[in-house]
Scaffold this motif. Structure first.
Motif, PDB file in Angstrom:
ATOM      1  N   GLY A  59       0.776  -1.229   0.000  1.00  0.00           N
ATOM      2  CA  GLY A  59       0.000   0.000   0.000  1.00  0.00           C
ATOM      3  C   GLY A  59       0.804   1.273   0.000  1.00  0.00           C
ATOM      4  N   LEU A  60       2.066   1.205  -0.448  1.00  0.00           N
ATOM      5  CA  LEU A  60       2.945   2.365  -0.384  1.00  0.00           C
ATOM      6  C   LEU A  60       3.393   2.796  -1.773  1.00  0.00           C
ATOM      7  N   ASP A  61       3.327   4.079  -2.013  1.00  0.00           N
ATOM      8  CA  ASP A  61       3.824   4.687  -3.247  1.00  0.00           C
ATOM      9  C   ASP A  61       5.158   5.342  -2.900  1.00  0.00           C
ATOM     10  N   VAL A  62       6.265   4.677  -3.261  1.00  0.00           N
ATOM     11  CA  VAL A  62       7.597   5.050  -2.775  1.00  0.00           C
ATOM     12  C   VAL A  62       8.343   5.900  -3.786  1.00  0.00           C
ATOM     13  N   GLU A  63       8.982   6.944  -3.261  1.00  0.00           N
ATOM     14  CA  GLU A  63       9.944   7.742  -4.027  1.00  0.00           C
ATOM     15  C   GLU A  63      11.256   7.735  -3.255  1.00  0.00           C
ATOM     16  N   PHE A  64      12.369   7.470  -3.947  1.00  0.00           N
ATOM     17  CA  PHE A  64      13.670   7.458  -3.290  1.00  0.00           C
ATOM     18  C   PHE A  64      14.294   8.850  -3.283  1.00  0.00           C
ATOM     19  N   GLU A  65      14.980   9.148  -2.189  1.00  0.00           N
ATOM     20  CA  GLU A  65      15.845  10.320  -2.133  1.00  0.00           C
ATOM     21  C   GLU A  65      17.233   9.833  -1.753  1.00  0.00           C
ATOM     22  N   PHE A  66      18.228  10.143  -2.571  1.00  0.00           N
ATOM     23  CA  PHE A  66      19.558   9.590  -2.376  1.00  0.00           C
ATOM     24  C   PHE A  66      20.479  10.568  -1.656  1.00  0.00           C
ATOM     25  N   PHE A  67      21.311  10.005  -0.775  1.00  0.00           N
ATOM     26  CA  PHE A  67      22.240  10.772   0.051  1.00  0.00           C
ATOM     27  C   PHE A  67      23.652  10.233  -0.161  1.00  0.00           C
ATOM     28  N   GLN A  68      24.645  10.970   0.371  1.00  0.00           N
ATOM     29  CA  GLN A  68      26.037  10.545   0.266  1.00  0.00           C
ATOM     30  C   GLN A  68      26.672  10.280   1.626  1.00  0.00           C
ATOM     31  N   ALA A  69      25.910  10.429   2.700  1.00  0.00           N
ATOM     32  CA  ALA A  69      26.425  10.157   4.045  1.00  0.00           C
ATOM     33  C   ALA A  69      25.243   9.913   4.973  1.00  0.00           C
ATOM     34  N   ALA A  70      25.553   9.338   6.153  1.00  0.00           N
ATOM     35  CA  ALA A  70      24.503   8.919   7.081  1.00  0.00           C
ATOM     36  C   ALA A  70      23.831  10.083   7.804  1.00  0.00           C
ATOM     37  N   GLN A  71      24.611  11.017   8.305  1.00  0.00           N
ATOM     38  CA  GLN A  71      24.043  12.040   9.166  1.00  0.00           C
ATOM     39  C   GLN A  71      23.038  12.948   8.444  1.00  0.00           C
ATOM     40  N   PRO A  72      23.286  13.370   7.194  1.00  0.00           N
ATOM     41  CA  PRO A  72      22.264  14.161   6.501  1.00  0.00           C
ATOM     42  C   PRO A  72      20.939  13.418   6.355  1.00  0.00           C
ATOM     43  N   MET A  73      21.005  12.091   6.236  1.00  0.00           N
ATOM     44  CA  MET A  73      19.793  11.302   6.137  1.00  0.00           C
ATOM     45  C   MET A  73      18.997  11.361   7.441  1.00  0.00           C
ATOM     46  N   ALA A  74      19.721  11.310   8.563  1.00  0.00           N
ATOM     47  CA  ALA A  74      19.049  11.415   9.857  1.00  0.00           C
ATOM     48  C   ALA A  74      18.352  12.755  10.018  1.00  0.00           C
ATOM     49  N   VAL A  75      19.020  13.813   9.569  1.00  0.00           N
ATOM     50  CA  VAL A  75      18.423  15.158   9.633  1.00  0.00           C
ATOM     51  C   VAL A  75      17.169  15.213   8.765  1.00  0.00           C
ATOM     52  N   ALA A  76      17.197  14.582   7.598  1.00  0.00           N
ATOM     53  CA  ALA A  76      16.048  14.592   6.695  1.00  0.00           C
ATOM     54  C   ALA A  76      14.853  13.853   7.296  1.00  0.00           C
ATOM     55  N   ILE A  77      15.117  12.775   8.012  1.00  0.00           N
ATOM     56  CA  ILE A  77      14.039  12.068   8.703  1.00  0.00           C
ATOM     57  C   ILE A  77      13.429  12.960   9.779  1.00  0.00           C
ATOM     58  N   ALA A  78      14.292  13.589  10.572  1.00  0.00           N
ATOM     59  CA  ALA A  78      13.821  14.429  11.675  1.00  0.00           C
ATOM     60  C   ALA A  78      12.991  15.605  11.172  1.00  0.00           C
ATOM     61  N   SER A  79      13.364  16.156  10.008  1.00  0.00           N
ATOM     62  CA  SER A  79      12.666  17.317   9.475  1.00  0.00           C
ATOM     63  C   SER A  79      11.386  16.951   8.739  1.00  0.00           C
ATOM     64  N   GLY A  80      11.182  15.666   8.483  1.00  0.00           N
ATOM     65  CA  GLY A  80      10.008  15.234   7.751  1.00  0.00           C
ATOM     66  C   GLY A  80      10.180  15.226   6.255  1.00  0.00           C
ATOM     67  N   ASP A  81      11.384  15.524   5.768  1.00  0.00           N
ATOM     68  CA  ASP A  81      11.628  15.505   4.323  1.00  0.00           C
ATOM     69  C   ASP A  81      11.691  14.082   3.779  1.00  0.00           C
ATOM     70  N   VAL A  82      12.032  13.131   4.646  1.00  0.00           N
ATOM     71  CA  VAL A  82      12.089  11.710   4.291  1.00  0.00           C
ATOM     72  C   VAL A  82      11.333  10.943   5.368  1.00  0.00           C
ATOM     73  N   ASP A  83      10.646   9.866   4.957  1.00  0.00           N
ATOM     74  CA  ASP A  83       9.815   9.116   5.896  1.00  0.00           C
ATOM     75  C   ASP A  83      10.528   7.927   6.533  1.00  0.00           C
ATOM     76  N   TYR A  84      11.277   7.174   5.749  1.00  0.00           N
ATOM     77  CA  TYR A  84      11.979   5.993   6.243  1.00  0.00           C
ATOM     78  C   TYR A  84      13.348   5.947   5.580  1.00  0.00           C
ATOM     79  N   ALA A  85      14.303   5.311   6.264  1.00  0.00           N
ATOM     80  CA  ALA A  85      15.649   5.238   5.701  1.00  0.00           C
ATOM     81  C   ALA A  85      16.408   4.090   6.337  1.00  0.00           C
ATOM     82  N   VAL A  86      17.478   3.701   5.674  1.00  0.00           N
ATOM     83  CA  VAL A  86      18.421   2.712   6.185  1.00  0.00           C
ATOM     84  C   VAL A  86      19.781   3.373   6.226  1.00  0.00           C
ATOM     85  N   THR A  87      20.378   3.410   7.389  1.00  0.00           N
ATOM     86  CA  THR A  87      21.692   4.022   7.493  1.00  0.00           C
ATOM     87  C   THR A  87      22.379   3.571   8.773  1.00  0.00           C
TER      88      THR A  87
END
Length: 337
Positions: A59-87
């Motif tokens: 039931g999910l319509d997924v769009e990927f957002e690509f990063f080059q390091a772990a910490q920016p991904m964590a910030v994106a999750i916290a800000s709501g710009d990204v919903d789920y991530a693996v890092t």
């Protein structure tokens, strides 16, 4: 008027869901989400789940957002710009969890005995000067993306075990580290095998040790989301983990257990990894990157606790952060407790 939150609504709808034959996560139908990823073989669980329709089935319509390091991904999750991530667990991720912004909800990449894992590397210049083992990095420069990154953790744990001292050089991005290793500006680094082996094969660096020798059963990466999603969007979060886990199962069958078509899996992964290379040139590196992804996104809690302890001992995060602040253990199996 009665107001229903998501959890109450799910409970009331349970009977009709059972009657229709749908799993509860299907209630998340048509949820649009963004998933953070790196262009690594180790992120293949997400790529497989997307390409083979497992996210759509959940039931999910997924769009990927690509990063080059772990910490920016964590910030994106916290800000709501990204919903789920693996890092990987980083100091930034832990600090955001302490602020109530994010939660680890599962495990992904892990070191496993019998499966080739991450490598310690020496630059060619350092190798020619006598750096043949991790212990020989005493007094040398060790590359990391940022202070408090997984690279910092791996290097520091190795240095502690060997009784040596190194200076940690933050270079922000993996690409910048590769350039610095090739030019001899830094002496050592640790990285996943699909990057380590081709670099070593070209003669630009030399493999001098295995991370697993110092960190057996290391939970290298985790699945995480915002604390809000973990608490208030349980159906959607379970849907994501369901799709991701199916992708991991297919990846393991093809790349580790040899019970499915590896060529087809390499073709799929190549859509996301080493896309600048022809398939025949990319395939060896993709195959070299094969490491264990935890079945069912199970989480090695002992490894996460060790990482948290290290970050605290280094003064990189507050000393009073608890594992409960960092991890929501209600979503997946917990191992290593």
């Amino acid at each position: 008027m009665t107001t229903l939150n998501r959890r109450k609504a799910l409970a009331l709808m349970g009977a009709s869901v059972a009657a229709s034959g749908l799993a509860a996560p299907a209630l998340a139908m048509n949820n649009k989400i963004k998933v953070g990823a790196l262009r690594f073989t180790s992120h293949a669980g997400n790529f497989v789940a997307f390409e083979r329709g497992y996210f759509a089935d959940a039931g999910l319509d997924v769009e990927f957002e690509f990063f080059q390091a772990a910490q920016p991904m964590a910030v994106a999750i916290a800000s709501g710009d990204v919903d789920y991530a693996v890092t990987a667990v980083s100091g930034g991720l832990i600090s955001l969890a302490d602020k109530g912004a994010i939660k680890v909800i599962g495990g992904a990449l892990s070191e496993e005995e019998g499966i080739d894992g991450q490598k310690f590397l020496a630059s060619d210049a350092a190798f020619q000067a006598g750096v043949k083992t991790p212990k020989d990095l005493d007094g040398k420069k060790f590359a990391v993306t940022q202070a408090g990154s997984s690279f910092h953790y791996m290097g520091s744990k190795m240095a502690q075990a060997e009784g040596i001292e190194m200076s940690f050089t933050p270079l922000q991005k993996v690409g910048a580290i590769i350039g610095a290793m090739k030019s001899g500006q830094v002496d050592g680094w640790s990285i996943v095998p699909h990057i380590a082996k081709p670099l070593a094969g070209s003669g630009a660096v030399h493999i001098i040790g295995n991370v697993s020798d110092y960190l057996p059963d290391y939970q290298v990466t985790t699945v995480f989301t915002s604390a809000k999603h973990a608490a208030d969007e349980r159906g959607m979060t379970e849907s994501f983990l369901e799709g991701f886990s199916r992708g991991v199962d297919d990846y393991a069958a093809a790349m580790i257990d040899n019970t499915a078509d590896q060529d087809a899996m390499v073709d799929l992964i190549h859509k996301y990894v080493y896309t600048d290379r022809p398939r025949d040139k990319a395939a060896p590196s993709i195959i070299n990157g094969t490491m264990r992804l935890n079945k069912g996104a199970a989480l090695n809690i002992a490894s996460i606790q060790d990482q948290l302890n290290w970050f605290q001992s280094e003064g990189l995060v507050d000393a009073d952060i608890t594992i409960e602040k960092l991890v929501d253990t209600s979503y997946v199996d917990i191992i290593g407790a």
